[in-house]
Design an enzyme around this catalytic site. Sequence first.
Site, PDB file in Angstrom:
ATOM      1  N   SER A 144     109.090   3.604  52.965  1.00 28.40           N
ATOM      2  CA  SER A 144     110.378   3.106  52.497  1.00 28.40           C
ATOM      3  C   SER A 144     110.150   2.023  51.430  1.00 28.40           C
ATOM      4  CB  SER A 144     111.197   2.583  53.686  1.00 28.40           C
ATOM      5  OG  SER A 144     112.516   2.281  53.320  1.00 28.40           O
ATOM      6  N   ASP A 305     116.220  13.068  55.441  1.00 31.33           N
ATOM      7  CA  ASP A 305     116.374  11.667  55.059  1.00 31.33           C
ATOM      8  C   ASP A 305     117.653  11.496  54.239  1.00 31.33           C
ATOM      9  OD1 ASP A 305     116.084   9.050  54.034  1.00 31.33           O
ATOM     10  OD2 ASP A 305     113.906   9.240  53.928  1.00 31.33           O
ATOM     11  N   HIS A 338     115.280   9.162  57.955  1.00 30.99           N
ATOM     12  CA  HIS A 338     114.449   8.163  57.271  1.00 30.99           C
ATOM     13  C   HIS A 338     113.525   7.436  58.239  1.00 30.99           C
ATOM     14  CE1 HIS A 338     113.259   5.504  54.077  1.00 30.99           C
ATOM     15  NE2 HIS A 338     113.609   4.448  54.765  1.00 30.99           N
TER      16      HIS A 338
END
Length: 359
Positions: A144, A305, A338
């Site tokens: 991320s 995601d 995610h």
Amino acid sequence: MTTQHITLFQHQPLTLFYGGSLAHIHVAYRTYGTLNAQRDNAVLICHALTGDATPYCAPESGEKGWWQNFMGPGLALDTERYFFICSNVLGGCKGTTGPSSMALDGKPFGSRFPAISVQDIVEVQKGLLDALGITHLHAVIGGSFGGMQATQWAITYPHMMTHVLNLCSSLTLSPEAVGFDHVMRQAIIADPHFNNGDYYDTTPPHQGLAVARMLGMLTYRTPRQLNKAFGRAKKQEPRYFGDTFQVESYLSYQGQKFLERFDANSYLHLTRALDNFDPADGFDSLQTALSRIQAHYTLVAVASDQLFTLSDMHTSRDQLQASGVNLDYYELNSDFGHDAFLVEYDFFEPFLRKGLGQM
């Protein structure tokens, strides 16, 4: 290993990417494993938006780090094979200089804390490695927001690492994701206790920060996972405009829990650094920036995601390939969306091992 602390840029302030400078930057960090005699097994871990310097805790401690299931003897992130370094980022609130830290006048920075960038975060990490005597990295790895840091590392210091692993992060944030961050920031700013960021000697903007966290959680998960976990189940004692459904109760709990470990100003600054990140900054084109990357680059996407969508990841893959980067790209499916890079070890293990040159 306990958290260690060091003060950097004491003699020469760090010049910030967007202007201004910071001196006497305190950094909280942890190391795991042993640096070998050849000094070629160091791996820098870059944490995600609300992470910290503790990805792993020894099992006997009874505590857990945010990457607990990925690290340890024999695992992909093998603490007997590598020497890991992880620090809390600049602008954070877990021991590294950020808005809640004391400025030189003995008062919290608050609204005086300057705008920071991913480039600045990388420079502080580089300062830490210099202080530790680390001149080469076997790998830089991050998920991320940490993946953006890993990419910037590969551009700014292309000859300093052998491998780069970017998990679940496109090269830039999409307009939709920027929009989510904007709404979260406005929730904080609109809190009556925000006081332009100068709230450290009074009531913090907890309501706004909790709302921001609740919205963030919805972008980290998937409709499928939420449906499996909660469906349309209701609480036994519902509140009409409050927590009626179990999913609402879950989000409220996550919002309140977040208040125990994070600072609203840090959330504002770090989400804006996330929004602003663009590898092309400082170069005449994106291709010029990406063509600097010399390390073997691993990019892993999660099909479900909602924050870094598959379309965004495909665009990043194509941009990296067009720039001549030595790239391995993988996709996987996960109900966790995610957050998969934090929980789905079995899915990520082969990609991690290959990305680190183990296979």
